[in-house]
Structures are given as structure tokens and as C-alpha cells.
Design a protein around this motif. Structure first.
Motif, mmCIF file in Angstrom:
data_model
loop_
_atom_site.group_PDB
_atom_site.id
_atom_site.type_symbol
_atom_site.label_atom_id
_atom_site.label_comp_id
_atom_site.label_asym_id
_atom_site.label_seq_id
_atom_site.Cartn_x
_atom_site.Cartn_y
_atom_site.Cartn_z
ATOM 1 N N LEU A 154 -17.625 42.462 17.021
ATOM 2 C CA LEU A 154 -18.645 43.163 16.251
ATOM 3 C C LEU A 154 -18.969 42.396 14.974
ATOM 4 O O LEU A 154 -20.232 42.217 14.862
ATOM 5 C CB LEU A 154 -17.967 44.606 15.930
ATOM 6 N N LYS A 159 -21.094 39.719 16.650
ATOM 7 C CA LYS A 159 -22.341 40.261 16.990
ATOM 8 C C LYS A 159 -23.429 40.496 15.783
ATOM 9 O O LYS A 159 -24.414 40.421 15.597
ATOM 10 C CB LYS A 159 -22.143 41.537 17.672
ATOM 11 N N ARG A 160 -22.841 41.095 14.713
ATOM 12 C CA ARG A 160 -23.683 41.619 13.465
ATOM 13 C C ARG A 160 -23.809 40.541 12.543
ATOM 14 O O ARG A 160 -24.824 40.411 12.175
ATOM 15 C CB ARG A 160 -22.564 42.736 12.725
ATOM 16 N N TYR A 161 -22.754 39.838 12.244
ATOM 17 C CA TYR A 161 -22.807 38.947 11.036
ATOM 18 C C TYR A 161 -22.616 37.436 11.353
ATOM 19 O O TYR A 161 -22.869 36.501 10.780
ATOM 20 C CB TYR A 161 -21.854 39.264 10.076
ATOM 21 N N GLN A 179 -18.669 44.218 4.134
ATOM 22 C CA GLN A 179 -18.934 44.071 5.958
ATOM 23 C C GLN A 179 -17.647 44.475 6.745
ATOM 24 O O GLN A 179 -17.814 45.139 7.589
ATOM 25 C CB GLN A 179 -19.307 42.511 5.929
#
Length: 185
Positions: free
Chosen positions: A144, A147-149, A161
Motif C-alpha cells: 500500500l 502504491k500510494r507514496y 503516512q
């Protein structure tokens, strides 16, 4: 008057009056400068104590991933035998439920992993099972975060975060009271 011999005049004593002071100072020095390594063990935060009985009616069986370890160090995961090597991937699939299967967790926020051991379970087996379950969450958090950061999940990440990732995939690992030796098959 008797003659004194040179042997009698020579005094071979060592003044030991300050030896105790020196020993005490050395003891203090070593106590202050020595670092004592502490065993960390498994870092688990226990829930706060409550006198109220838990409300089990809120739990849906599909959200509970039960892992039983018997006295022979064999796993029974959701009433099916499994090897420890398969546990991490199976737990990840259960928690994330990418194919939205009806027998898996509704969402990562609802997923609960229940771990129950027999008192005869080897400590090495317990640690291996616990590490695999914790590793499943670590890998999900890492995926995750990537994918996000665009970076792996780590302690170097900003706190906000990390909190957002753990808010989306909270680690809920419930450990039940161990059963008596050989009671769990």
C-alpha cells in the motif's frame, strides 16, 4: 641494648588504606559506563483491561481468520490443515480479499486474525506462526505504501503516512488462551 638488624628495620608493608577507595571508584565507573542489553521479545501492545464481556455478536464469521496450532505443531487454518510456509500468502489473501470472495474478509478494516495454541506447542513453532502472520501485515503495508507514496513502508516514513496506512489496514491479531496439552487436535 640489643642490636637491630637491617631485616627488622625494613618494613615490607603496602599501604592499603586507599585500595578500598580505588576499588569502589572502579566499580562505580564500570556500572555507569556499561550498557546492559535488554531482551525485547515480541513487541505486542496489550488491549486495555475491561471488566465487561466482549460483544461477540458483532463479529461475522467471514471476517475471522482462525489459526489453531496443536501440540504436534500442526496448523489448522479456518478448519483446514496448512503448512507454515503457506500461511503468509493465505493470510494476505484473506485480509486484502482482492477478488471479493464471500468467504474472505469484507475489508482489511474488518479482518481479525485469531491465533490459538496448545500448551504443548513448541515455542519455535509459535514464533514462526506469529512471524508469518505479522509478515503478512508488513507486506500488505509495504504494498500500500508503494502504491500510494512510491516508497516502502518503514519507520523513516512520515508519521501521518504510516498512520494512514495502518488506518486502512489495521493489524488485529487476537491471541486466545492456550488449550491444555494435547486437547487441540
Amino acid at each position: 641494648m640489643a642490636k637491630t638488624k637491617t631485616r627488622d628495620r625494613m618494613n615490607n608493608e603496602i599501604n592499603a588504606g586507599s585500595m578500598a577507595d580505588i576499588a569502589f571508584l572502579l566499580l562505580i565507573f564500570f556500572l555507569v559506563t556499561t550498557t546492559i542489553a535488554e531482551d525485547k521479545g515480541i513487541l505486542v501492545r496489550l488491549p486495555p483491561w475491561s471488566d465487561e464481556d466482549p460483544d461477540i455478536t458483532k463479529l461475522k464469521e467471514r471476517n475471522v481468520y482462525s489459526v489453531l496450532v496443536n501440540a504436534n505443531n500442526q496448523l489448522l487454518v479456518r478448519e483446514e490443515p496448512m503448512r507454515i510456509a503457506q500461511l503468509r500468502e493465505n493470510a494476505k489473501e484473506f485480509i486484502a480479499n482482492p477478488r471479493k470472495l464471500p468467504n474472505m474478509a469484507e475489508s482489511p478494516k474488518n479482518a481479525i486474525i485469531s491465533l490459538k495454541n496448545d500448551r504443548g506447542t513448541n515455542y519455535e513453532t509459535y514464533l514462526a506462526v506469529y512471524n508469518e502472520l505479522k509478515g503478512a501485515y508488513d507486506e500488505l503495508w509495504d504494498e500500500l505504501a508503494q502504491k500510494r507514496y512510491g516508497e516502502p513502508y518503514s519507520d523513516d516514513m512520515p508519521f501521518a503516512q504510516r498512520k494512514a496506512i495502518k488506518g486502512e489496514i489495521p493489524m488485529v491479531l487476537s491471541e486466545a488462551e492456550p488449550t491444555n496439552f494435547g486437547e487441540e487436535n
